[in-house]
Enzyme design. Sequence first.
Site, PDB file in Angstrom:
ATOM      1  N   ASP A   1       0.799  -1.215   0.000  1.00 35.39           N
ATOM      2  CA  ASP A   1       0.000   0.000   0.000  1.00 35.39           C
ATOM      3  C   ASP A   1       0.834   1.268   0.000  1.00 35.39           C
ATOM      4  O   ASP A   1       0.382   2.328   0.405  1.00 35.39           O
ATOM      5  CB  ASP A   1      -0.953  -0.006   1.198  1.00 35.39           C
ATOM      6  CG  ASP A   1      -0.237  -0.412   2.484  1.00 35.39           C
ATOM      7  OD1 ASP A   1       0.991  -0.252   2.552  1.00 35.39           O
ATOM      8  OD2 ASP A   1      -0.914  -0.906   3.407  1.00 35.39           O
ATOM      9  N   CYS A   2       2.095   1.175  -0.443  1.00 33.71           N
ATOM     10  CA  CYS A   2       2.920   2.373  -0.553  1.00 33.71           C
ATOM     11  C   CYS A   2       3.901   2.166  -1.707  1.00 33.71           C
ATOM     12  O   CYS A   2       4.085   1.050  -2.201  1.00 33.71           O
ATOM     13  CB  CYS A   2       3.667   2.677   0.740  1.00 33.71           C
ATOM     14  SG  CYS A   2       4.927   1.445   1.156  1.00 33.71           S
TER      15      CYS A   2
ATOM     16  N   CYS B   1      17.821   5.557   5.667  1.00 32.60           N
ATOM     17  CA  CYS B   1      16.633   4.948   5.070  1.00 32.60           C
ATOM     18  C   CYS B   1      16.105   5.819   3.920  1.00 32.60           C
ATOM     19  O   CYS B   1      15.820   7.005   4.131  1.00 32.60           O
ATOM     20  CB  CYS B   1      15.525   4.784   6.118  1.00 32.60           C
ATOM     21  SG  CYS B   1      15.951   3.597   7.404  1.00 32.60           S
TER      22      CYS B   1
ATOM     23  N   CYS C   1      13.256   5.692   2.280  1.00 31.38           N
ATOM     24  CA  CYS C   1      11.805   5.596   2.052  1.00 31.38           C
ATOM     25  C   CYS C   1      11.207   6.913   1.564  1.00 31.38           C
ATOM     26  O   CYS C   1      10.527   6.966   0.536  1.00 31.38           O
ATOM     27  CB  CYS C   1      11.088   5.164   3.327  1.00 31.38           C
ATOM     28  SG  CYS C   1      11.367   3.454   3.749  1.00 31.38           S
TER      29      CYS C   1
ATOM     30  N   ASP D   1      -4.791  21.362 -33.507  1.00 32.85           N
ATOM     31  CA  ASP D   1      -5.558  21.160 -34.733  1.00 32.85           C
ATOM     32  C   ASP D   1      -6.768  22.100 -34.639  1.00 32.85           C
ATOM     33  O   ASP D   1      -7.159  22.520 -33.548  1.00 32.85           O
ATOM     34  CB  ASP D   1      -5.999  19.702 -34.817  1.00 32.85           C
ATOM     35  CG  ASP D   1      -6.905  19.454 -36.014  1.00 32.85           C
ATOM     36  OD1 ASP D   1      -6.526  19.868 -37.116  1.00 32.85           O
ATOM     37  OD2 ASP D   1      -7.981  18.864 -35.830  1.00 32.85           O
TER      38      ASP D   1
ATOM     39  N   THR E   1     -10.175  21.836 -36.594  1.00 35.02           N
ATOM     40  CA  THR E   1     -11.497  21.231 -36.646  1.00 35.02           C
ATOM     41  C   THR E   1     -11.660  20.168 -35.568  1.00 35.02           C
ATOM     42  O   THR E   1     -10.890  19.219 -35.497  1.00 35.02           O
ATOM     43  CB  THR E   1     -11.745  20.611 -38.029  1.00 35.02           C
ATOM     44  OG1 THR E   1     -11.542  21.596 -39.028  1.00 35.02           O
ATOM     45  CG2 THR E   1     -13.161  20.069 -38.121  1.00 35.02           C
TER      46      THR E   1
ATOM     47  N   ASP F   1      13.316   9.859   9.490  1.00 29.75           N
ATOM     48  CA  ASP F   1      12.852   9.139   8.308  1.00 29.75           C
ATOM     49  C   ASP F   1      11.346   8.951   8.339  1.00 29.75           C
ATOM     50  O   ASP F   1      10.656   9.190   7.343  1.00 29.75           O
ATOM     51  CB  ASP F   1      13.535   7.778   8.212  1.00 29.75           C
ATOM     52  CG  ASP F   1      13.120   7.035   6.956  1.00 29.75           C
ATOM     53  OD1 ASP F   1      13.552   7.451   5.869  1.00 29.75           O
ATOM     54  OD2 ASP F   1      12.338   6.078   7.066  1.00 29.75           O
TER      55      ASP F   1
END
Length: 791
Positions: free
Chosen positions: A97-98, A447, A449, A491, A493, A771
Amino acid sequence: MTASPSTPGTPLRYFVERMDCADCARTVQSALTRLPGVGDPRVNFTTQTLSLTLDETQLPREKLEHTLRSLGYPPVLENAPAAPAAQTLRYFVNNMDCADCANKVQGVVSRLPGAGEPKVSFTTQTLSLTLDETKTSRAQLEQTLRSIGYPPDLQEDAQATPGTPSAPRPARVELPWHQTSKGRNVLLTGALFALAFVLSLVAPSFAFYAYAAATLIGVWPLLLKAVASTRLGEPFTINTLISVAAIGAVAIGEAAEGALVVFLFAIGELLENVAAGRARAGIQALAALAPKTALLLSGTQTQEVPVESLQVGQLVRVQPGGRVPADGTITEGNSNLDDSPVTGESVPVHKSTGDQVYAGSINTDGVLTVRVDRGASDNTIARIIHLVEEAESSKAPTARFLDRFSRWYTPAAMAVAFLFAVIPPLLFGQDWNEWIYKGVALLLIACPCALVLSVPAAVTSGISAGARQGLLIKGGAALETIGSVNTIAFDKTGTLTENKPQVTDVIPLSASEQDVVTLAAAVETGSAHPLAKAILDRAKGQTILTAENARAIPGKAVTATVGGRTLAVGSPRYAQELAPVAPDVLGRIEVLEHQGKTVVVLLDGAAPLGLLAIRDEPRAHAKAAIAKLTALGVRSVMLTGDNARTGHAIAGDLGLDVEAELMPEDKLRRIAELKRSGKVAMVGDGINDAPALAQSDVGIAMGGGTDVALETADAALLRHSVMGVSDLVQLSRAVMTNIRQNVTFALGLKAIFLVTTLLGITGLWPAILSDTGATVLVTANALRLLRFRPS
């Protein structure tokens, strides 16, 4: 072991007992490379397998097997299956989950033999890959993931091809924090720390042992994951650093600080998990937009069926107040539809027969009959969710740099921490405990992270926020580039204009006004070009002759045989190529073109029969969008195949530069020229825009564009508004600002605590707090992007 005869160059595969670590694998690999007749030996200690080709004219198989046994690794020959067992799998990965978790899973899985193209997304917590079970079985893959702390659940569409959208599933229920594995870890380590603290008050002589027990019990799960990751080729993980630091703290008599480090680390992981859950909640809420059932029309009767069972071409009924069950086209009825949940459109849009609708949109009043154009696995919502998943595998250049940086940064930091711990005592007679303490603190500061998380957290939040605004971005690389473009080419059109042209003037020359309209409509019958549709709309209700031998001359004209006459509907330039056009006719054409109208000439052979003037009005917010881009410092230029006068008339009204009368290859050339002076984005919606979208640094497709344009582009606008282009630029710049802030937070806090640790001002628990604090700060800062609203 009895060997059967084998021909030279026979491929063999063995299960090798006791070859269960990297050092064992290197021993076997080294020994085999020295043996004659052994070709391409490949060892894998995770699956304990050895694959090679063997020329038995040089080395008998018995001697090969005897060599392995003498090294202490008895081999067992495996029978190769008759056919490869490659299959596609998709898992929901618990605890992933990270961004750091996703990187770890990606790194470990990519090292498994037979695991092809693993794609991970921590936002949706999914892993998609192809797996050749002759090399790694599904059970071995799942056991590998469990061993590093990420238990997988095979999803129902396991055979879906990775990289393709899948039907949105019901969102998994987010558990309360105390029921998650990380929540339970916080409660366990907190309880151990509290118990040790109480014991230190009641029986001070046992305080060290109490804190040591709390530290070792708390770090044990991390140590197991560290060992498993190391065996799988990922030795420098956060689990390794925390394990070494905690055990080191106990070894030098600082057990209390070791227990506090483990507890603070558990809190940091939990807070990161809770914060990342907010990003997931946005995507899960999007998946929940699509209704679960639909009213399928069968004759005059309706039947409630699951949305997943709908087939392309079927008709569904949408009642007032109900949600549209599938992407489709209205075949009957009209109503106001609230597209805001899907496209971010702020007000309901009135739609009627022939208009497109999106799955998840809310029908506010009338009864609609809708033809299904896309199945549940390919609707707009599924595509948005798929884009968010793909965004994490298509990393931004900054993310790729930080990944490379962290690969050498972490081991280098561990080496520096080790040197700080041993050199002062060895060379300068300093106190061992003091410098080992500082070395352990440096380990915690090292670390990576927060640093590694700083980019993917911001990019994922940015892409999720864009999806809510109807801005679909196909990855971090595109998101990063959009904000740095110097020029945006449009563009005309269908992009700057509504793509709903109407015939405003019919000027007969040598035929009646009615004949000019009906003959031109006959030539254009069957064409999907917007100008052709305008002519056909003007001829509605009139008798149109049958055309034969119709063909298009790209960028010039459409020709056909009508009633035995060879007719053409083409540009004035094409008419001039066939024969000189009378000056008075050219004068009329010039007047119409100065009014911003496109003029086409109906020709019988080379003789003009009449003129038709067609105008396509600019989109409502096009002028404001161009002004906003100018204020952002981005130059806007219109590249159109239309005539110069029409191009200049529209461009002058909108306030941008223009280059007109361009063929598709001319657009490619101009994009290449513009790229010499900086990054260029191209915005278009048609098939002829696809090459230019691909040629530019960033291709942006309008939401109503063709599938070819949408597939070629790097981003797409679901709203039919040019304002989305400036919104994309703002979003990209907001994300890049957020990333710079995150990197500053991550490195700044580490630098501060590095100095204070070496000076002896701070110790272990402030180091881990640096950290953990940076990680939580970076995540929280990235989540601010979920509230992005363009100014």
